[in-house]
Design a protein around this motif. Structure first.
Motif, mmCIF file in Angstrom:
data_model
loop_
_atom_site.group_PDB
_atom_site.id
_atom_site.type_symbol
_atom_site.label_atom_id
_atom_site.label_comp_id
_atom_site.label_asym_id
_atom_site.label_seq_id
_atom_site.Cartn_x
_atom_site.Cartn_y
_atom_site.Cartn_z
ATOM 1 N N ALA A 61 0.849 -1.195 0.000
ATOM 2 C CA ALA A 61 0.000 0.000 0.000
ATOM 3 C C ALA A 61 0.879 1.237 0.000
ATOM 4 O O ALA A 61 2.077 1.184 0.318
ATOM 5 N N ALA A 62 0.263 2.357 -0.383
ATOM 6 C CA ALA A 62 1.001 3.623 -0.411
ATOM 7 C C ALA A 62 1.325 4.076 1.009
ATOM 8 O O ALA A 62 0.525 3.914 1.936
ATOM 9 N N VAL A 63 2.498 4.615 1.172
ATOM 10 C CA VAL A 63 2.932 5.129 2.467
ATOM 11 C C VAL A 63 2.346 6.527 2.655
ATOM 12 O O VAL A 63 2.528 7.405 1.804
ATOM 13 N N ASN A 64 1.643 6.730 3.747
ATOM 14 C CA ASN A 64 1.068 8.039 4.062
ATOM 15 C C ASN A 64 2.056 8.835 4.910
ATOM 16 O O ASN A 64 2.400 8.420 6.021
ATOM 17 N N VAL A 65 2.498 9.949 4.373
ATOM 18 C CA VAL A 65 3.457 10.817 5.066
ATOM 19 C C VAL A 65 2.763 12.147 5.344
ATOM 20 O O VAL A 65 2.259 12.798 4.423
ATOM 21 N N THR A 66 2.744 12.540 6.608
ATOM 22 C CA THR A 66 2.131 13.808 7.019
ATOM 23 C C THR A 66 3.226 14.861 7.161
ATOM 24 O O THR A 66 4.183 14.668 7.918
ATOM 25 N N LEU A 67 3.071 15.974 6.441
ATOM 26 C CA LEU A 67 4.076 17.035 6.424
ATOM 27 C C LEU A 67 3.502 18.297 7.052
ATOM 28 O O LEU A 67 2.349 18.663 6.802
ATOM 29 N N ASP A 68 4.320 18.973 7.845
ATOM 30 C CA ASP A 68 3.955 20.264 8.434
ATOM 31 C C ASP A 68 5.218 21.105 8.557
ATOM 32 O O ASP A 68 6.297 20.588 8.877
ATOM 33 N N LEU A 69 5.063 22.404 8.306
ATOM 34 C CA LEU A 69 6.193 23.333 8.324
ATOM 35 C C LEU A 69 6.028 24.317 9.475
ATOM 36 O O LEU A 69 4.967 24.932 9.636
ATOM 37 N N TYR A 70 7.089 24.475 10.265
ATOM 38 C CA TYR A 70 7.128 25.429 11.374
ATOM 39 C C TYR A 70 8.146 26.515 11.017
ATOM 40 O O TYR A 70 9.310 26.208 10.737
ATOM 41 N N VAL A 71 7.712 27.770 11.024
ATOM 42 C CA VAL A 71 8.516 28.884 10.511
ATOM 43 C C VAL A 71 9.097 29.683 11.674
ATOM 44 O O VAL A 71 8.372 30.093 12.586
ATOM 45 N N ASN A 72 10.407 29.923 11.610
ATOM 46 C CA ASN A 72 11.092 30.771 12.591
ATOM 47 C C ASN A 72 11.533 32.107 12.006
ATOM 48 O O ASN A 72 11.649 33.097 12.718
ATOM 49 N N ASN A 73 11.787 32.126 10.694
ATOM 50 C CA ASN A 73 12.296 33.350 10.077
ATOM 51 C C ASN A 73 12.139 33.241 8.566
ATOM 52 O O ASN A 73 12.127 32.136 8.009
ATOM 53 N N ILE A 188 2.677 5.099 -4.688
ATOM 54 C CA ILE A 188 3.607 4.551 -3.698
ATOM 55 C C ILE A 188 3.663 5.425 -2.448
ATOM 56 O O ILE A 188 3.746 4.913 -1.330
ATOM 57 N N MET A 189 3.607 6.739 -2.623
ATOM 58 C CA MET A 189 3.691 7.645 -1.475
ATOM 59 C C MET A 189 2.598 8.695 -1.583
ATOM 60 O O MET A 189 2.454 9.357 -2.616
ATOM 61 N N ASN A 190 1.852 8.847 -0.513
ATOM 62 C CA ASN A 190 0.788 9.841 -0.436
ATOM 63 C C ASN A 190 1.138 10.859 0.643
ATOM 64 O O ASN A 190 1.552 10.493 1.748
ATOM 65 N N LEU A 191 0.978 12.133 0.319
ATOM 66 C CA LEU A 191 1.310 13.206 1.256
ATOM 67 C C LEU A 191 0.033 13.826 1.801
ATOM 68 O O LEU A 191 -0.935 14.046 1.064
ATOM 69 N N THR A 192 0.046 14.123 3.083
ATOM 70 C CA THR A 192 -1.067 14.802 3.737
ATOM 71 C C THR A 192 -0.509 15.892 4.645
ATOM 72 O O THR A 192 0.694 15.963 4.891
ATOM 73 N N SER A 193 -1.402 16.737 5.136
ATOM 74 C CA SER A 193 -1.006 17.808 6.046
ATOM 75 C C SER A 193 -2.140 18.072 7.017
ATOM 76 O O SER A 193 -3.310 18.096 6.631
ATOM 77 N N LYS A 194 -1.789 18.273 8.280
ATOM 78 C CA LYS A 194 -2.791 18.532 9.310
ATOM 79 C C LYS A 194 -2.992 20.016 9.565
ATOM 80 O O LYS A 194 -4.082 20.455 9.905
ATOM 81 N N PHE A 195 -1.936 20.796 9.445
ATOM 82 C CA PHE A 195 -2.003 22.209 9.803
ATOM 83 C C PHE A 195 -1.482 23.056 8.646
ATOM 84 O O PHE A 195 -0.738 22.580 7.790
ATOM 85 N N SER A 213 -0.349 36.170 5.078
ATOM 86 C CA SER A 213 -1.009 34.880 5.263
ATOM 87 C C SER A 213 -0.049 33.772 4.867
ATOM 88 O O SER A 213 0.886 33.982 4.084
ATOM 89 N N ALA A 214 -0.301 32.579 5.416
ATOM 90 C CA ALA A 214 0.479 31.386 5.087
ATOM 91 C C ALA A 214 -0.479 30.205 5.042
ATOM 92 O O ALA A 214 -1.143 29.901 6.033
ATOM 93 N N THR A 215 -0.566 29.560 3.898
ATOM 94 C CA THR A 215 -1.486 28.445 3.711
ATOM 95 C C THR A 215 -0.742 27.269 3.091
ATOM 96 O O THR A 215 0.369 27.422 2.554
ATOM 97 N N SER A 216 -1.366 26.097 3.165
ATOM 98 C CA SER A 216 -0.788 24.894 2.564
ATOM 99 C C SER A 216 -1.896 24.080 1.913
ATOM 100 O O SER A 216 -3.055 24.128 2.348
ATOM 101 N N GLU A 217 -1.523 23.333 0.899
ATOM 102 C CA GLU A 217 -2.477 22.473 0.206
ATOM 103 C C GLU A 217 -1.735 21.301 -0.428
ATOM 104 O O GLU A 217 -0.524 21.368 -0.668
ATOM 105 N N TYR A 230 2.440 12.743 -9.290
ATOM 106 C CA TYR A 230 3.150 12.880 -8.023
ATOM 107 C C TYR A 230 2.367 13.815 -7.110
ATOM 108 O O TYR A 230 1.813 14.823 -7.557
ATOM 109 N N VAL A 231 2.364 13.464 -5.833
ATOM 110 C CA VAL A 231 1.678 14.283 -4.835
ATOM 111 C C VAL A 231 2.645 15.368 -4.359
ATOM 112 O O VAL A 231 3.804 15.084 -4.034
ATOM 113 N N THR A 232 2.161 16.596 -4.315
ATOM 114 C CA THR A 232 2.999 17.741 -3.948
ATOM 115 C C THR A 232 2.373 18.484 -2.782
ATOM 116 O O THR A 232 1.163 18.727 -2.753
#
Length: 427
Positions: A61-73, A188-195, A213-217, A230-232
């Motif tokens: 099955a495809a691997v589910n990878v959850t990505l999130d970015l935390y910004v400092n600067n 093979i690889m699926n990307l998701t994001s929570k925040f 503003s800062a958004t993700s999709e 490919y999932v981006t």
């Protein structure tokens, strides 16, 4: 009394019993710590034996990878068209080969291992600028007994940003970071994001830019190189330029230069300071254009409005200087110049003269005897003019010749003065 002795006996027996087992209890705790360390060692050995850095966590099955970015600067480089983010890049997935039964290892529910010993997703920044994947520290991953893996390395990612400088310095820029797997497609690889991108509490504000503003999709994209999709993971930042610094450097000088141009024509026509002021404004305009050029991105398609404004101001100031030189030339035309053409006299001395409220040369006497300026000569006109003295004798012819010579010279001087006065009036 018997009851008291019985109580004392019981208390002593209990105390001796506890005292007897106290050292053994302490020894038991030491054995427990040793057993815990041994269990940790056995667990690490088990994980290293079962994990493989080259094998996917789940081959079925495809691997589910959850990505999130935390910004400092953030940093913006207009000339290089580069947008840089400093922060942390969280990656979470589940690897069944890294799961274990906690009861077999003294109820250990989690453990930490170096990331280089396990499989990690090949997530990279697609629209990178400069170094694709800058070197990072040897960061540990956080493992749970269920096989959940958490990997949060510190990152400094620089991406290409298409700057729109048409409204500079009142511009709002939109920059994107596109993350995805380099070799694993969507099957093979699926990307998701929570925040959406999280701005950390320790975020250091940029002195020139403000995050609006800062958004993700998550997007599924296809490329010309490959038939698979490919999932981006796309992170979008909308940034507004601060007007404090740019306003002082660019806007205020532009207003001052534009305000000084009309004052050039308030100076007298014969004043050479008019040209000096014009040349100073030309130099300032050139400096401002150079400053704006240093702000602009390389290979900029369109010019910002403020640059067009400064170029037009430079052209206007240059034309003003040329016109001032022409006016000085007209004003300082000597008496040897030829008379003004009739068409110029009609346009300037009769038409435009009234239009610019300069009046006319009509003289209106206010007294019976007044000094009148006629062609550069002062003539006193009175009511009771005396007759010139009568002269007789042999010198009368010489006096007449001398008077005629003086009259001719005065006539020439008057004509020259009249020509000069007309050119000065035109200026």
């Amino acid at each position: 009394m018997a009851i008291s002795r019985q109580r004392i006996f019981i208390f002593s027996a209990v105390f001796l019993f506890v005292l007897q087992f106290f050292p053994q209890g302490a020894l038991s705790n030491g054995k427990s710590d040793t057993a815990s360390s041994a269990s940790r060692g056995r667990l690490i050995k088990h994980l290293l034996e079962t994990s493989n850095t080259l094998v996917l966590p789940d081959a079925n099955a495809a691997v589910n990878v959850t990505l999130d970015l935390y910004v400092n600067n953030i940093q913006m480089d207009e000339q290089e068209r580069k947008f840089t983010v400093d922060g942390y890049f969280s990656q979470k997935w589940t690897d069944v080969s890294l799961s274990w039964n906690a009861s077999d290892y003294d109820n250990m529910e989690d453990i930490r291992l170096p990331a280089k010993y396990i499989w990690t997703p090949d997530i990279i920044l697609y629209n990178y600028r400069g170094v694709r994947n800058p070197p990072t520290l040897d960061i540990n991953v956080y493992l749970k007994s269920s096989g959940e893996v958490t990997y949060i390395p510190p990152v400094t990612h620089s991406a290409v940003c298409a700057f729109d400088m048409s409204k500079f310095p009142f511009d709002i820029q939109t920059c994107k970071l596109s993350y995805g797997s380099w070799v694993y497609d969507a099957s093979i690889m699926n990307l998701t994001s929570k925040f959406r991108p999280i701005i950390e509490d320790g975020y250091v504000p940029n002195e020139k830019w403000e995050i609006v503003s800062a958004t993700s999709e998550i997007q599924v994209q296809s490329y010309s190189c490959c038939i698979q999709s490919y999932v981006t993971y796309v992170v979008t930042f909308v940034l507004r330029r601060h007007l404090g610094y740019s306003g002082q450097v660019l806007i205020v000088p532009a207003i001052i230069i534009a305000a000084l141009i009309p004052f050039m024509f308030l100076l007298p026509s014969e004043s050479k300071e008019r040209i000096t002021l014009g040349i100073a404004l030309v130099v300032i305009s050139v400096i401002q254009i150079n400053v704006i050029s240093n702000w602009l991105a390389k290979s900029q398609a369109g010019n910002p409005v403020i640059l067009t404004y400064h170029v037009l101001t430079l052209i206007l100031v240059a034309l003003s200087v040329i016109l001032s030189i022409f006016i000085l030339n007209i004003y300082n035309r000597g008496p040897r110049r030829k008379k003004m053409p009739q068409i110029l006299r009609t346009i300037f001395l009769k038409g435009l003269r009234k239009l610019v409220c300069l009046g006319d040369d009509t003289y209106h006497p206010t007294d019976e005897q007044e000094t009148m300026s006629m062609r550069g000569k002062d003539v006193v006109v009175g009511v009771n003019d005396e007759k010139p003295p009568q002269t007789s004798g042999g010198n009368m012819d010489e006096i007449n010749k001398h008077m005629q010579s003086l009259a001719q010279r005065d006539s020439v001087l008057d004509a020259r003065q009249e020509v000069l006065a007309e050119w000065q009036q035109m200026a």
